[in-house]
Design a protein around this motif. Structure first.
Motif, mmCIF file in Angstrom:
data_model
loop_
_atom_site.group_PDB
_atom_site.id
_atom_site.type_symbol
_atom_site.label_atom_id
_atom_site.label_comp_id
_atom_site.label_asym_id
_atom_site.label_seq_id
_atom_site.Cartn_x
_atom_site.Cartn_y
_atom_site.Cartn_z
ATOM 1 N N MET A 152 -50.930 39.068 -21.440
ATOM 2 C CA MET A 152 -49.999 40.183 -21.647
ATOM 3 C C MET A 152 -48.613 39.681 -22.067
ATOM 4 O O MET A 152 -47.966 40.274 -22.938
ATOM 5 C CB MET A 152 -49.893 41.010 -20.366
ATOM 6 C CG MET A 152 -51.143 41.810 -20.034
ATOM 7 S SD MET A 152 -51.655 42.962 -21.363
ATOM 8 C CE MET A 152 -52.966 42.024 -22.158
ATOM 9 N N ALA A 153 -48.162 38.586 -21.464
ATOM 10 C CA ALA A 153 -46.851 38.029 -21.828
ATOM 11 C C ALA A 153 -46.856 37.563 -23.273
ATOM 12 O O ALA A 153 -45.880 37.765 -24.019
ATOM 13 C CB ALA A 153 -46.485 36.877 -20.892
ATOM 14 N N MET A 154 -47.966 36.943 -23.689
ATOM 15 C CA MET A 154 -48.048 36.459 -25.066
ATOM 16 C C MET A 154 -48.154 37.619 -26.046
ATOM 17 O O MET A 154 -47.528 37.613 -27.118
ATOM 18 C CB MET A 154 -49.263 35.533 -25.216
ATOM 19 C CG MET A 154 -49.212 34.678 -26.473
ATOM 20 S SD MET A 154 -47.834 33.515 -26.404
ATOM 21 C CE MET A 154 -47.513 33.287 -28.141
ATOM 22 N N ARG A 155 -48.935 38.624 -25.691
ATOM 23 C CA ARG A 155 -49.057 39.789 -26.558
ATOM 24 C C ARG A 155 -47.698 40.478 -26.743
ATOM 25 O O ARG A 155 -47.326 40.869 -27.859
ATOM 26 C CB ARG A 155 -50.067 40.786 -25.985
ATOM 27 C CG ARG A 155 -51.532 40.442 -26.270
ATOM 28 C CD ARG A 155 -52.457 41.455 -25.628
ATOM 29 N NE ARG A 155 -53.827 41.310 -26.089
ATOM 30 C CZ ARG A 155 -54.351 41.938 -27.144
ATOM 31 N NH1 ARG A 155 -53.578 42.750 -27.860
ATOM 32 N NH2 ARG A 155 -55.597 41.764 -27.492
ATOM 33 N N ALA A 178 -46.670 32.253 -16.548
ATOM 34 C CA ALA A 178 -47.965 32.856 -16.223
ATOM 35 C C ALA A 178 -49.096 31.842 -16.381
ATOM 36 O O ALA A 178 -50.044 31.827 -15.587
ATOM 37 C CB ALA A 178 -48.218 34.071 -17.113
ATOM 38 N N ILE A 179 -49.009 30.986 -17.401
ATOM 39 C CA ILE A 179 -50.043 29.963 -17.594
ATOM 40 C C ILE A 179 -50.039 28.979 -16.434
ATOM 41 O O ILE A 179 -51.096 28.624 -15.898
ATOM 42 C CB ILE A 179 -49.826 29.233 -18.934
ATOM 43 C CG1 ILE A 179 -50.086 30.178 -20.114
ATOM 44 C CG2 ILE A 179 -50.745 28.003 -19.035
ATOM 45 C CD1 ILE A 179 -49.715 29.610 -21.468
ATOM 46 N N LEU A 211 -55.192 37.009 -31.079
ATOM 47 C CA LEU A 211 -55.581 35.600 -31.022
ATOM 48 C C LEU A 211 -54.711 34.809 -30.042
ATOM 49 O O LEU A 211 -55.223 34.015 -29.241
ATOM 50 C CB LEU A 211 -55.484 34.974 -32.419
ATOM 51 C CG LEU A 211 -56.484 35.462 -33.469
ATOM 52 C CD1 LEU A 211 -56.194 34.789 -34.808
ATOM 53 C CD2 LEU A 211 -57.915 35.173 -33.030
ATOM 54 N N GLU A 212 -53.412 35.018 -30.094
ATOM 55 C CA GLU A 212 -52.532 34.254 -29.218
ATOM 56 C C GLU A 212 -52.628 34.744 -27.774
ATOM 57 O O GLU A 212 -52.460 33.958 -26.838
ATOM 58 C CB GLU A 212 -51.096 34.305 -29.727
ATOM 59 C CG GLU A 212 -50.936 33.557 -31.040
ATOM 60 C CD GLU A 212 -49.479 33.363 -31.434
ATOM 61 O OE1 GLU A 212 -48.582 33.806 -30.693
ATOM 62 O OE2 GLU A 212 -49.240 32.750 -32.491
ATOM 63 N N GLY A 213 -52.882 36.034 -27.598
ATOM 64 C CA GLY A 213 -53.119 36.524 -26.244
ATOM 65 C C GLY A 213 -54.352 35.873 -25.648
ATOM 66 O O GLY A 213 -54.350 35.436 -24.486
ATOM 67 N N LEU A 214 -55.415 35.786 -26.448
ATOM 68 C CA LEU A 214 -56.638 35.115 -25.998
ATOM 69 C C LEU A 214 -56.368 33.651 -25.711
ATOM 70 O O LEU A 214 -56.829 33.105 -24.696
ATOM 71 C CB LEU A 214 -57.720 35.253 -27.069
ATOM 72 C CG LEU A 214 -59.024 34.475 -26.841
ATOM 73 C CD1 LEU A 214 -59.691 34.902 -25.542
ATOM 74 C CD2 LEU A 214 -59.960 34.654 -28.029
ATOM 75 N N ARG A 272 -36.595 33.577 -23.967
ATOM 76 C CA ARG A 272 -36.966 34.145 -22.660
ATOM 77 C C ARG A 272 -38.451 34.477 -22.620
ATOM 78 O O ARG A 272 -39.130 34.253 -21.606
ATOM 79 C CB ARG A 272 -36.157 35.416 -22.391
ATOM 80 C CG ARG A 272 -34.689 35.200 -22.062
ATOM 81 C CD ARG A 272 -34.108 36.431 -21.390
ATOM 82 N NE ARG A 272 -34.266 37.622 -22.209
ATOM 83 C CZ ARG A 272 -33.354 38.082 -23.046
ATOM 84 N NH1 ARG A 272 -32.193 37.436 -23.185
ATOM 85 N NH2 ARG A 272 -33.566 39.182 -23.756
ATOM 86 N N GLU A 273 -38.969 34.998 -23.714
ATOM 87 C CA GLU A 273 -40.383 35.373 -23.764
ATOM 88 C C GLU A 273 -41.286 34.152 -23.636
ATOM 89 O O GLU A 273 -42.333 34.200 -22.970
ATOM 90 C CB GLU A 273 -40.655 36.125 -25.065
ATOM 91 C CG GLU A 273 -40.009 37.497 -25.116
ATOM 92 C CD GLU A 273 -39.766 38.027 -26.522
ATOM 93 O OE1 GLU A 273 -39.040 39.018 -26.661
ATOM 94 O OE2 GLU A 273 -40.311 37.418 -27.485
ATOM 95 N N HIS A 274 -40.902 33.043 -24.247
ATOM 96 C CA HIS A 274 -41.673 31.809 -24.112
ATOM 97 C C HIS A 274 -41.719 31.356 -22.651
ATOM 98 O O HIS A 274 -42.752 30.879 -22.164
ATOM 99 C CB HIS A 274 -41.074 30.702 -24.977
ATOM 100 C CG HIS A 274 -41.395 30.834 -26.429
ATOM 101 N ND1 HIS A 274 -41.046 29.876 -27.354
ATOM 102 C CD2 HIS A 274 -42.049 31.794 -27.138
ATOM 103 C CE1 HIS A 274 -41.464 30.240 -28.552
ATOM 104 N NE2 HIS A 274 -42.060 31.405 -28.442
ATOM 105 N N HIS A 275 -40.599 31.490 -21.955
ATOM 106 C CA HIS A 275 -40.565 31.141 -20.530
ATOM 107 C C HIS A 275 -41.585 31.962 -19.739
ATOM 108 O O HIS A 275 -42.302 31.425 -18.877
ATOM 109 C CB HIS A 275 -39.159 31.378 -19.962
ATOM 110 C CG HIS A 275 -38.215 30.238 -20.165
ATOM 111 N ND1 HIS A 275 -38.079 29.214 -19.258
ATOM 112 C CD2 HIS A 275 -37.356 29.962 -21.183
ATOM 113 C CE1 HIS A 275 -37.167 28.355 -19.695
ATOM 114 N NE2 HIS A 275 -36.713 28.776 -20.868
#
Length: 242
Positions: free
Chosen positions: A200-203, A189-190, A90-93, A181-184
């Protein structure tokens, strides 16, 4: 005494009150929920309390044992893994959809969130960072501008009691820093209008969070590492061993 209404004097329903206590962890998994005490606290009979329990059981938050009592549902490892798999999708989408929308107000909200998250991480303020995590994820989902996605996500977050999990995992300074770091990477990418990269970053972020959560709850390593996980250098897929 109020006999049938589940609304409290403040206008907040009993269902909302009990749900909030479960999601926050005030009522812990496996805990017996005191029916009589709730009725006395909210000045209602036991009937509306029982009606609230029935709704919460349908939501998967409690388990009613006839002639025994009502308990906070304690999800199994498999249930948690499966819910995180759905969350990842869901969050990747949502990230992908948001990346397609261009310059929308949610981008600036996310940027402010990350700025505040950086400050919280630098200060080691896990409580504040946990609050910002919730805001980040919900802003991203709402920014996807898909009502059905938002409805499904809200249901899932209630079942997962996500706020409680976040508070637990970011208590580890290493996970807090990695999460920041992952949130960055997601927001970058957005902003680059890269739907695939954002997804992919969100997944990968959600997958890393699931591993941390499972480790905190069950003491294991959680699902297998995501592709290219910088912490391991592995190239395995997202398949979970059950």
């Amino acid at each position: 005494m109020q006999e049938t209404s589940t609304e409290t004097t403040s206008g907040v329903t009993l269902i909302d009150q009990i749900r909030s206590r479960i999601i926050s962890g005030e009522l812990a998994p496996g805990e017996l929920i005191p029916e009589t005490a709730l009725a006395e606290e909210f000045h209602v009979s036991r009937t509306p309390v029982r009606e609230a329990f029935k709704v919460l059981q349908m939501e998967g938050l409690v388990h009613i044992r006839p002639r025994v009592g009502t308990y906070v549902h304690e999800p199994t490892r498999r249930e948690i893994v499966e819910m995180f798999q759905i969350k990842e999708s869901l969050e990747g989408l949502a990230a992908s959809l948001l990346a397609r929308r261009g310059a929308v107000p949610e981008l600036e909200v996310l940027q402010r969130n990350i700025d505040e998250s950086d400050a919280a991480a630098a200060a080691g303020d896990a409580a504040r960072y946990a609050e910002l995590v919730g805001e980040f994820h919900w802003t991203l989902v709402r920014g996807a501008d898909n009502d059905k996605l938002t409805e499904t996500y809200a249901w899932l977050m209630n079942q997962l009691a996500y706020d409680r999990l976040v508070n637990s995992t970011v208590a580890d300074p290493k996970r807090l820093t990695a999460s920041d770091r992952e949130h960055h990477r997601v927001l970058e990418a957005i902003r680059d209008k890269d739907p695939y990269g954002a997804e992919m970053a969100m997944r990968d972020h959600v997958h890393a969070s699931s591993r941390a959560a499972l480790h905190r709850i069950f003491g294991d390593a959680g699902p297998r590492p995501a592709p290219g996980d910088p912490a391991t250098g592995t190239t395995t897929d997202h398949t979970e061993e059950k």
